[in-house]
Write a protein that holds these residues in place. Structure first.
Motif, PDB file in Angstrom:
ATOM      1  N   ARG A  15       0.858  -1.180   0.000  1.00 39.72           N
ATOM      2  CA  ARG A  15       0.000   0.000   0.000  1.00 39.72           C
ATOM      3  C   ARG A  15       0.892   1.227   0.000  1.00 39.72           C
ATOM      4  O   ARG A  15       2.093   1.101   0.180  1.00 39.72           O
ATOM      5  CB  ARG A  15      -0.936   0.004   1.200  1.00 39.72           C
ATOM      6  N   ARG A  16       0.303   2.395  -0.251  1.00 45.42           N
ATOM      7  CA  ARG A  16       1.143   3.601  -0.318  1.00 45.42           C
ATOM      8  C   ARG A  16       1.207   4.259   1.059  1.00 45.42           C
ATOM      9  O   ARG A  16       0.166   4.554   1.657  1.00 45.42           O
ATOM     10  CB  ARG A  16       0.603   4.595  -1.357  1.00 45.42           C
ATOM     11  N   CYS A  17       2.417   4.490   1.533  1.00 42.43           N
ATOM     12  CA  CYS A  17       2.602   5.183   2.801  1.00 42.43           C
ATOM     13  C   CYS A  17       2.179   6.644   2.649  1.00 42.43           C
ATOM     14  O   CYS A  17       2.248   7.209   1.555  1.00 42.43           O
ATOM     15  CB  CYS A  17       4.061   5.092   3.241  1.00 42.43           C
ATOM     16  N   SER A  18       1.783   7.247   3.757  1.00 41.51           N
ATOM     17  CA  SER A  18       1.183   8.588   3.687  1.00 41.51           C
ATOM     18  C   SER A  18       2.160   9.654   3.206  1.00 41.51           C
ATOM     19  O   SER A  18       1.748  10.682   2.685  1.00 41.51           O
ATOM     20  CB  SER A  18       0.626   8.966   5.060  1.00 41.51           C
ATOM     21  N   TYR A  19       3.451   9.441   3.368  1.00 47.05           N
ATOM     22  CA  TYR A  19       4.458  10.451   3.021  1.00 47.05           C
ATOM     23  C   TYR A  19       5.112  10.178   1.666  1.00 47.05           C
ATOM     24  O   TYR A  19       5.986  10.906   1.234  1.00 47.05           O
ATOM     25  CB  TYR A  19       5.575  10.472   4.079  1.00 47.05           C
ATOM     26  N   CYS A  20       4.687   9.112   0.987  1.00 48.46           N
ATOM     27  CA  CYS A  20       5.453   8.602  -0.154  1.00 48.46           C
ATOM     28  C   CYS A  20       5.099   9.302  -1.463  1.00 48.46           C
ATOM     29  O   CYS A  20       3.929   9.399  -1.826  1.00 48.46           O
ATOM     30  CB  CYS A  20       5.192   7.101  -0.315  1.00 48.46           C
ATOM     31  N   ASP A 125       7.976   4.453  16.910  1.00 47.83           N
ATOM     32  CA  ASP A 125       6.746   4.926  17.558  1.00 47.83           C
ATOM     33  C   ASP A 125       5.569   4.304  16.802  1.00 47.83           C
ATOM     34  O   ASP A 125       5.333   4.620  15.631  1.00 47.83           O
ATOM     35  CB  ASP A 125       6.723   6.462  17.475  1.00 47.83           C
ATOM     36  N   ASP A 126       4.830   3.425  17.485  1.00 51.38           N
ATOM     37  CA  ASP A 126       3.756   2.714  16.786  1.00 51.38           C
ATOM     38  C   ASP A 126       2.664   3.656  16.265  1.00 51.38           C
ATOM     39  O   ASP A 126       2.078   3.406  15.210  1.00 51.38           O
ATOM     40  CB  ASP A 126       3.149   1.641  17.698  1.00 51.38           C
ATOM     41  N   ALA A 127       2.413   4.736  17.000  1.00 52.63           N
ATOM     42  CA  ALA A 127       1.395   5.685  16.528  1.00 52.63           C
ATOM     43  C   ALA A 127       1.854   6.348  15.228  1.00 52.63           C
ATOM     44  O   ALA A 127       1.061   6.537  14.298  1.00 52.63           O
ATOM     45  CB  ALA A 127       1.129   6.739  17.594  1.00 52.63           C
ATOM     46  N   ALA A 128       3.153   6.681  15.173  1.00 53.23           N
ATOM     47  CA  ALA A 128       3.689   7.288  13.938  1.00 53.23           C
ATOM     48  C   ALA A 128       3.661   6.286  12.796  1.00 53.23           C
ATOM     49  O   ALA A 128       3.298   6.633  11.665  1.00 53.23           O
ATOM     50  CB  ALA A 128       5.113   7.786  14.181  1.00 53.23           C
ATOM     51  N   LEU A 129       4.003   5.049  13.081  1.00 56.44           N
ATOM     52  CA  LEU A 129       3.989   4.025  12.025  1.00 56.44           C
ATOM     53  C   LEU A 129       2.572   3.844  11.474  1.00 56.44           C
ATOM     54  O   LEU A 129       2.374   3.686  10.264  1.00 56.44           O
ATOM     55  CB  LEU A 129       4.512   2.687  12.572  1.00 56.44           C
ATOM     56  N   LYS A 130       1.607   3.878  12.381  1.00 56.31           N
ATOM     57  CA  LYS A 130       0.212   3.729  11.946  1.00 56.31           C
ATOM     58  C   LYS A 130      -0.202   4.917  11.085  1.00 56.31           C
ATOM     59  O   LYS A 130      -0.828   4.748  10.031  1.00 56.31           O
ATOM     60  CB  LYS A 130      -0.688   3.628  13.187  1.00 56.31           C
ATOM     61  N   TRP A 131       0.185   6.114  11.509  1.00 54.97           N
ATOM     62  CA  TRP A 131      -0.152   7.315  10.740  1.00 54.97           C
ATOM     63  C   TRP A 131       0.501   7.281   9.352  1.00 54.97           C
ATOM     64  O   TRP A 131      -0.069   7.727   8.368  1.00 54.97           O
ATOM     65  CB  TRP A 131       0.315   8.557  11.508  1.00 54.97           C
ATOM     66  N   MET A 132       1.700   6.716   9.304  1.00 59.06           N
ATOM     67  CA  MET A 132       2.411   6.618   8.021  1.00 59.06           C
ATOM     68  C   MET A 132       1.819   5.546   7.103  1.00 59.06           C
ATOM     69  O   MET A 132       2.251   5.403   5.971  1.00 59.06           O
ATOM     70  CB  MET A 132       3.885   6.261   8.260  1.00 59.06           C
ATOM     71  N   HIS A 133       0.859   4.751   7.629  1.00 61.52           N
ATOM     72  CA  HIS A 133       0.301   3.614   6.874  1.00 61.52           C
ATOM     73  C   HIS A 133       1.342   2.530   6.625  1.00 61.52           C
ATOM     74  O   HIS A 133       1.279   1.836   5.605  1.00 61.52           O
ATOM     75  CB  HIS A 133      -0.317   4.055   5.544  1.00 61.52           C
ATOM     76  N   ALA A 164       8.507  14.084  10.607  1.00 63.67           N
ATOM     77  CA  ALA A 164       7.227  13.864   9.950  1.00 63.67           C
ATOM     78  C   ALA A 164       6.129  14.489  10.818  1.00 63.67           C
ATOM     79  O   ALA A 164       6.132  14.321  12.033  1.00 63.67           O
ATOM     80  CB  ALA A 164       6.965  12.372   9.768  1.00 63.67           C
ATOM     81  N   LEU A 165       5.211  15.204  10.201  1.00 63.86           N
ATOM     82  CA  LEU A 165       4.138  15.861  10.960  1.00 63.86           C
ATOM     83  C   LEU A 165       2.976  14.900  11.144  1.00 63.86           C
ATOM     84  O   LEU A 165       2.553  14.244  10.184  1.00 63.86           O
ATOM     85  CB  LEU A 165       3.655  17.123  10.222  1.00 63.86           C
ATOM     86  N   MET A 166       2.462  14.798  12.335  1.00 63.48           N
ATOM     87  CA  MET A 166       1.304  13.958  12.567  1.00 63.48           C
ATOM     88  C   MET A 166       0.067  14.639  11.984  1.00 63.48           C
ATOM     89  O   MET A 166      -0.024  15.865  11.913  1.00 63.48           O
ATOM     90  CB  MET A 166       1.100  13.716  14.074  1.00 63.48           C
ATOM     91  N   GLY A 167      -0.900  13.838  11.559  1.00 63.36           N
ATOM     92  CA  GLY A 167      -2.133  14.371  10.964  1.00 63.36           C
ATOM     93  C   GLY A 167      -2.907  15.244  11.926  1.00 63.36           C
ATOM     94  O   GLY A 167      -2.824  15.072  13.143  1.00 63.36           O
TER      95      GLY A 167
END
Ligand code: SF4
Length: 168
Positions: A15-20, A125-133, A164-167
């Motif tokens: 899948r495409r990561c949010s920053y990619c 950071d699991d929250a960051a990884l989740k946000w990054m998809h 990386a900025l969180m949503g």
């Protein structure tokens, strides 16, 4: 001057990561055979450039080269060896996502000559990884490093992302 380094782009991702913003193709199932067939055609077109070349490094980047699996990476490297001479001790790197690293895949990678892995870790950071998809969690990073070392790959780098900025 004959080339000494070869970069091969493997564009597939789960899948495409949010920053990619890389050039990728999202595929649930990686079309390994079609990709290797296409690579053969591409490298055949480069025969004049590869003739007389001795490659010091081969780098499989992406995308996610580890999505080719153990045998797919081996097929890619066989395809290269059939068309180019390699140096005595070439550095052969693949980019891998932690969730693609397992004992069987690593055994195939090592047998094919892979001796360096760039691990797409990005954050612990699991929250960051989740946000990054991302498709892995933080625990899988350490497990992947251990699996790589156990399989004989000690040259490992970790890709990490900072700022990386969180949503919102
Ligand atoms: S794994 Fe890498 S190439 Fe694939 S979508 Fe994520 S950042 Fe992009």
């Amino acid at each position: 001057m004959a080339p000494r380094h070869l970069y091969i782009h493997v564009p597939f991702c789960a899948r495409r990561c949010s920053y990619c913003d890389f050039s990728i193709a999202v595929r649930a199932t990686t079309p390994v055979d079609e990709y290797v067939t296409g690579l053969r055609t591409e490298l055949d077109g480069l025969r004049p450039e590869l003739q007389g070349a001795t490659l010091d490094t081969i780098y499989l980047g992406g995308g996610t080269p580890s999505r080719l699996g153990g045998l797919g990476v081996a097929d890619v490297l066989t395809t290269v060896r059939d068309r180019a001479r390699l140096a005595d001790a070439p550095e052969i790197t693949i980019e891998a996502n932690p969730d693609d690293v397992n004992d069987m895949a690593v055994a195939h990678w090592v047998a094919a000559g892979v001796n360096r892995v760039s691990l797409g870790s990005q954050s612990f950071d699991d929250a960051a990884l989740k946000w990054m998809h991302r498709t892995h969690d933080s625990l899988q990073i350490g497990r992947a490093v251990n699996t790589l070392r156990r399989g004989g790959i000690g040259n490992i780098s970790l890709d990490l992302i900072f700022a990386a900025l969180m949503g919102e």
